[in-house]
Design a protein around this motif. Sequence first.
Motif, PDB file in Angstrom:
ATOM      1  N   LEU A  38      12.368  18.130  -0.998  1.00  0.00           N
ATOM      2  CA  LEU A  38      13.103  17.075  -0.289  1.00  0.00           C
ATOM      3  C   LEU A  38      12.141  16.123   0.431  1.00  0.00           C
ATOM      4  O   LEU A  38      12.377  14.913   0.470  1.00  0.00           O
ATOM      5  N   PHE A  39      11.055  16.668   0.981  1.00  0.00           N
ATOM      6  CA  PHE A  39      10.049  15.800   1.608  1.00  0.00           C
ATOM      7  C   PHE A  39       9.409  14.877   0.569  1.00  0.00           C
ATOM      8  O   PHE A  39       9.075  13.727   0.879  1.00  0.00           O
ATOM      9  N   ILE A  40       9.223  15.356  -0.650  1.00  0.00           N
ATOM     10  CA  ILE A  40       8.682  14.503  -1.711  1.00  0.00           C
ATOM     11  C   ILE A  40       9.650  13.350  -1.978  1.00  0.00           C
ATOM     12  O   ILE A  40       9.228  12.197  -2.111  1.00  0.00           O
ATOM     13  N   ILE A  41      10.955  13.651  -2.022  1.00  0.00           N
ATOM     14  CA  ILE A  41      11.940  12.591  -2.236  1.00  0.00           C
ATOM     15  C   ILE A  41      11.911  11.598  -1.081  1.00  0.00           C
ATOM     16  O   ILE A  41      11.989  10.388  -1.297  1.00  0.00           O
ATOM     17  N   VAL A  42      11.779  12.106   0.144  1.00  0.00           N
ATOM     18  CA  VAL A  42      11.659  11.201   1.293  1.00  0.00           C
ATOM     19  C   VAL A  42      10.424  10.317   1.123  1.00  0.00           C
ATOM     20  O   VAL A  42      10.456   9.113   1.393  1.00  0.00           O
ATOM     21  N   GLY A  43       9.338  10.896   0.644  1.00  0.00           N
ATOM     22  CA  GLY A  43       8.092  10.145   0.497  1.00  0.00           C
ATOM     23  C   GLY A  43       8.140   9.089  -0.580  1.00  0.00           C
ATOM     24  O   GLY A  43       7.634   7.982  -0.395  1.00  0.00           O
ATOM     25  N   ILE A  44       8.771   9.388  -1.713  1.00  0.00           N
ATOM     26  CA  ILE A  44       8.790   8.404  -2.801  1.00  0.00           C
ATOM     27  C   ILE A  44      10.051   7.557  -2.799  1.00  0.00           C
ATOM     28  O   ILE A  44      10.085   6.517  -3.444  1.00  0.00           O
ATOM     29  N   GLY A  45      11.089   8.000  -2.081  1.00  0.00           N
ATOM     30  CA  GLY A  45      12.330   7.224  -2.035  1.00  0.00           C
ATOM     31  C   GLY A  45      12.868   6.991  -3.422  1.00  0.00           C
ATOM     32  O   GLY A  45      12.983   7.904  -4.225  1.00  0.00           O
TER      33      GLY A  45
END
Length: 158
Positions: free
Chosen positions: A133-140
């Motif tokens: 989920l943090f990866i998704i936050v990072g790449i949007g």
Amino acid sequence: MGSTMLAVISFGRFLFAVLFIVSGAFKLLDLTATSELMAKIAIPEFLTSYTTELETMAGMPMAKMLAIAAGATELLCGVMIGLNVGARYFALLLILYMVGMTYLQHPFWNQTGPEGANTLLHALKNISLIGALFIIVGIGRGPQPAAAAAAEPSFAEE
């Protein structure tokens, strides 16, 4: 990043979201079982007067309200991440949800033996989901095709 990479990221994001979509749907379709799980959550003493008031207003037990909230959160966030609409916002919301649920439902620090090992495994699984989920936050939404093309080096300029 080429259009193939963008397609791969989008497909991966969709496949990741399926877990939350299915889990949320199962929670909502079997509210009795989900409510039983939520009933095990210890509500802090300072909140009990508020939860009692909520139960009276809603006409249902707190465990059932928590079950509905959990299922709806997972389903909504999963759908929105899968569709790539507000992916960062819904990933952040799921991070908060997952941190809370991991702490409340997987207290491995209080258990020993096979039960403790199983609980630890579930907590680690949730921690890895939080990492994704943090990866998704990072790449949007990920780099847009025009921005990706502009960022790629051009050898014709040499």
